[in-house]
Design an enzyme around this catalytic site. Structure first.
Site, PDB file in Angstrom:
ATOM      1  CG  HIS A   1      -1.766   1.211   1.355  1.00 60.57           C
ATOM      2  ND1 HIS A   1      -1.360   2.331   2.060  1.00 60.57           N
ATOM      3  CD2 HIS A   1      -2.979   1.513   0.839  1.00 60.57           C
ATOM      4  CE1 HIS A   1      -2.298   3.251   1.986  1.00 60.57           C
ATOM      5  NE2 HIS A   1      -3.293   2.784   1.262  1.00 60.57           N
TER       6      HIS A   1
ATOM      7  CB  CYS B   1      -3.315  -3.491 -15.287  1.00 62.90           C
ATOM      8  SG  CYS B   1      -4.302  -4.885 -14.714  1.00 62.90           S
TER       9      CYS B   1
END
Length: 827
Positions: free
Chosen positions: A470, A779
């Site tokens: 994150h 992606c």
């Protein structure tokens, strides 16, 4: 705030383009004024007229609906349902109100004059209507604010092609009503424009039934050099303008007439007129024309000559939309190029005229953004300015030092750049309040609810995490330097200690070792030329949080290849079930709509591919309501992605409702992507739920993530189920193919996205999808690796989506590989 033009108190229902000049802007809008100028200059503009802004104003005032409209749209635009009701009410008032007879008669009489001038019911390239119904015309809105320099209203009002006499008045009213779509209402409120001050004109022109069409820069849009840059495709120009097709590209030296570059793209679709219905439809380009060059040398010469005439008339380089029908060349629109920098130089190969390249012709504002390290000129989108980029100060010391500071410890450089400031140790969420502008956040790891503080911080340091953590993902998108995986930073640093972090080298050093200067995260990612390199393979960008949208769009990417919904949900610090229980379904849907809308607005009309919820249970267990989540030994192999969605169709329905609302708002650039599917059964079950939610899969773009060997092997059956695209998630595909946990340090060295087995799966999927006319993309993290880019381009992937900080490098790597392949094919 821009002061919009006032309409004249004396009404003139319409003006013929022959009579329009630039001084008539307040009456005819930007599009109408431009077409009038071109017509007066004797250039080949299809004949037509403009229903003036005074006519729109008198219509709403004389019928008494004006105040009702303005009252209806006076709502809180952040309330999605209120906004939808407002738009529906305002448009209903316009569409249901009878047009005064005087206006009706004049519009139809003018249409009949176009018919009479065509003689046989045909005009401007043979666009005839249905038998007995007159010629086909294009009906285009022309807002009186659309071309003002301080705002971009492009794409917010409607255009209708192949309209005949029967439907003309209805389409004029539809153009008026399009002034009050949800998107237009929202944008005007956000920009501070009064709804009561914006007017709209409507251009009605003989339809050009184009066989070929495109866009031309009459001069180089960076340097102003005499180089014409032309893009072309088959059929009507809407395919090029909307970005539905990858066009051919030609660069012509205006002095010598030599074509210095000709790039022939694979053109899969074209927009044409349906002979039976008279409507504009999308049709597949015949196989024998997909890779055929659109323009001949003679047509290029003709276009360049026309461009020189247009440029000479305006005395400034122009961005021209054109069409060819029955061997006749027509000018459809022309705008000044606003990105020329007299001091700049650029390779003509680095230019594209595609509207998706970032608004080359639309202008914008200058921007200066310096970062520590390097210097250079850079401009993008609609402005020119200085944009220095780099991750260092321009002079680096020997290993083990950072300027004047000694390295304390190292970690993994996860987000490039340097930052110096006082460390703020964050061990609990209530410590976030002490993080101020310019501080460095030091934490064991970051969580979604720390994003507001991360936006204030100058840099991030964590004990745990890797390149896909994150902290790494969010830092890259915010343009904040980050060093992750240091193991002991939160223990070895003390609160207030001044340190310098280097997000390229992964070092943390004592003291402030950065030269004075400000970083500007948005400017530092802008391409070094005002538009991106022209490539047949699209280069998109990954976005995890809506706050990164502006920075992502500044890269000049062709769209968003991955926008994650889960970060929007995780940032609420509640599981979906708990959030719905506490705040209701509408609040949950609105949370998703508002997040996606910010990105879709920033990129419009470039596509934004949005992945439905795909958070593992261990992330949900940390949230309020997480106690109800299952405890799993390996969450990455567990209850996530489409598995969770199909098991909880009630919650999945809320996500689908968010997509439906976004499309109703006018964000037709949003695409839906399903994560962690295994086979056609998963796809068919999800498709059924989409239909139950009121989504027509035949009209919307949707697809799947290919993240497991099973999905790679079953892609042919998924194509039968109706998917439009398949996107590789290389992180999961690699770990599931090689049985390697990428987060397990004992086996992490075996994690290799370039493993032959992984590449074979990817190559087979691309080949199958090309045969089935299904787009392919990537992606995952590997999309930023040159070796993977080379392989994908050679295999024929449709698009590559990279992290924000890697987009520029990927664009140029793609261009290099494509040029190499072209050279090899002719040698």
């Amino acid at each position: 705030m821009v002061v919009l033009g006032e309409v004249s108190p004396t009404r003139m229902v319409l003006l013929w383009l022959d009579d329009v000049t630039a001084e008539d802007f307040d009456s005819v809008g930007g599009k109408g004024a431009s077409l009038g100028e071109l017509t007066a200059a004797g250039l080949p503009v299809p004949p037509g007229f403009v229903v003036t802004a005074e006519t729109y104003r008198s219509f709403i005032e004389e019928t008494g609906i004006d105040q009702d409209i303005f009252d209806a749209v006076d709502v809180a635009v952040e309330d999605s349902q209120a906004l939808a009701r407002a738009a529906e009410r305002a448009q209903e008032l316009i569409r249901s109100t009878e047009m005064p007879e005087e206006i009706r008669a004049e519009i139809l009489a003018a249409y009949d004059e176009i018919d009479d001038s065509g003689g046989d019911g045909q005009e401007a390239g043979g666009a005839s209507g249905r038998e007995g119904d007159g010629p086909s015309v294009a009906v285009r809105s022309s807002a009186t604010a659309e071309d003002l320099p301080d705002a971009s209203f492009a794409g917010q009002q409607e255009t209708y092609l192949n309209v005949t006499r029967t439907g003309l008045l209805e389409r004029v009213r539809d153009c008026w009503a399009s002034l009050f779509t949800q998107r237009a209402i929202y944008y005007r409120r956000e920009q501070g424009f009064s709804h009561e001050r914006v007017n709209i004109a409507v251009v009605v022109q003989a339809m050009v039934d184009a066989e070929k069409s495109g866009v031309m820069f009459t001069s180089h849009p960076t340097t102003g050099d005499p180089q014409a840059i032309i893009e072309s495709a088959w059929g009507l120009g809407e395919a090029v303008v909307s970005g539905a097709v990858s066009p051919d590209k030609y660069v012509v030296d205006r002095h010598s007439g030599e074509v210095t570059e000709a790039t022939v793209a694979t053109k899969k679709v074209m927009y044409v007129r349906d002979d039976e219905t008279g409507e504009t439809i999308e049709r597949a380009v015949p196989d024998d024309r997909r890779d055929e060059r659109v323009l001949s040398e003679a047509e290029l010469d003709q276009l360049v000559g026309l461009g020189e005439e247009v440029e000479a008339h305006y005395d400034t380089p122009q961005d021209v939309e054109w069409a060819i029908a029955d061997d006749e060349l027509y000018v459809l629109q022309s705008r000044p190029i606003t990105t020329i920098d007299e001091d700049a130089s650029a390779d003509p190969a680095d230019v594209t005229g595609s509207p998706n390249a970032g608004g080359v012709a639309d202008g914008g504002s200058d921007g200066t953004g310096a970062t520590s390290g390097g210097a250079g000129n850079g401009a993008t989108g609609g402005g020119a300015g200085n944009g220095a980029t780099g991750g260092g100060s321009g002079a680096s010391g020997p290993p083990g030092t950072t300027g004047d500071g000694d390295v304390i410890f190292t970690g993994l450089g996860a987000s490039p750049g340097k930052a110096a400031g006082p460390a703020r140790i964050v061990s609990k969420l209530d410590h976030l309040d002490k993080v101020e502008e310019g501080d460095l956040i030091v934490a064991e790891m970051t969580t979604p609810d720390m994003v507001p503080a991360m936006k204030r911080a100058a840099g991030i340091v964590t004990d745990e995490g890797g390149m896909t953590s994150h902290a790494a993902i969010v830092s890259r998108e915010l343009g904040v330097p980050a060093v992750v995986g240091t193991q002991h930073a939160s223990e070895r640093l003390h609160d207030g200690q001044v340190v310098t972090i280097d997000g390229d080298k992964g070092t943390v050093a004592r003291g402030d070792a950065i030269d004075d200067g400000e970083r500007e995260p948005v400017e530092e990612v802008r391409p070094q030329a005002p538009v991106k390199p022209m490539t047949a393979t699209e280069v998109k960008v990954n976005v995890s949080i809506p706050d990164a949208a502006e920075r992502a769009a500044a890269t000049g990417a062709d769209g968003v290849g991955l926008l994650r919904i889960e970060h929007m949900i995780l940032s609420t610090n509640k599981t979906p079930t708990r959030y719905v229980d506490d705040h209701g379904v509408d609040a949950y849907v609105t949370e998703i709509v508002d997040g996606v809308r910010r990105v879709a607005e920033e990129f419009y009309p470039r596509p934004v591919r949005v992945r439905t919820l795909d958070a593992p249970t261990d992330e949900f267990r940390q949230l309020d309501g997480g106690e109800d989540e299952p405890a799993e030994h390996n969450p990455m192999l567990g209850y996530r992605g489409i598995r969770r969605s199909l098991d909880r169709p009630d919650l999945f329905a809320h996500e689908l409702e968010a997509f439906r609302r976004l499309w109703d708002l006018g964000y037709d650039n949003v695409e839906l992507m399903l994560p962690l599917v295994n086979d056609a059964e998963d796809v068919l079950r999800a498709r059924a739920l989409m239909e139950e939610a009121g989504i027509d899969p035949e009209k919307r773009s949707w697809g799947v993530m290919v993240e497991t060997p099973a999905s790679a092997l079953c892609v042919d059956e998924m194509a039968d189920a109706g998917i439009d695209f398949a996107s590789f998630g290389t992180n999961d595909l690699t770990q599931y193919t090689l049985a390697v946990d990428r987060n397990n340090e004992r086996v992490a060295d075996r994690f290799d996205e370039l493993h032959p087995a992984v590449l074979e799966l990817i190559g087979d999927v691309i080949e199958t999808c090309r045969e089935r006319d299904v787009a392919t993309s990537i992606c995952g993290q590997a999309a930023s690796k040159p070796e993977m880019v080379d392989y994908l381009v050679e295999e024929g992937v449709t698009s590559i989506s990279a992290n924000i900080d890697a987009v520029r490098d990927v664009q140029h790597e793609v261009k290099r590989v494509e040029q190499k392949l072209l050279l090899e094919s002719v040698r």
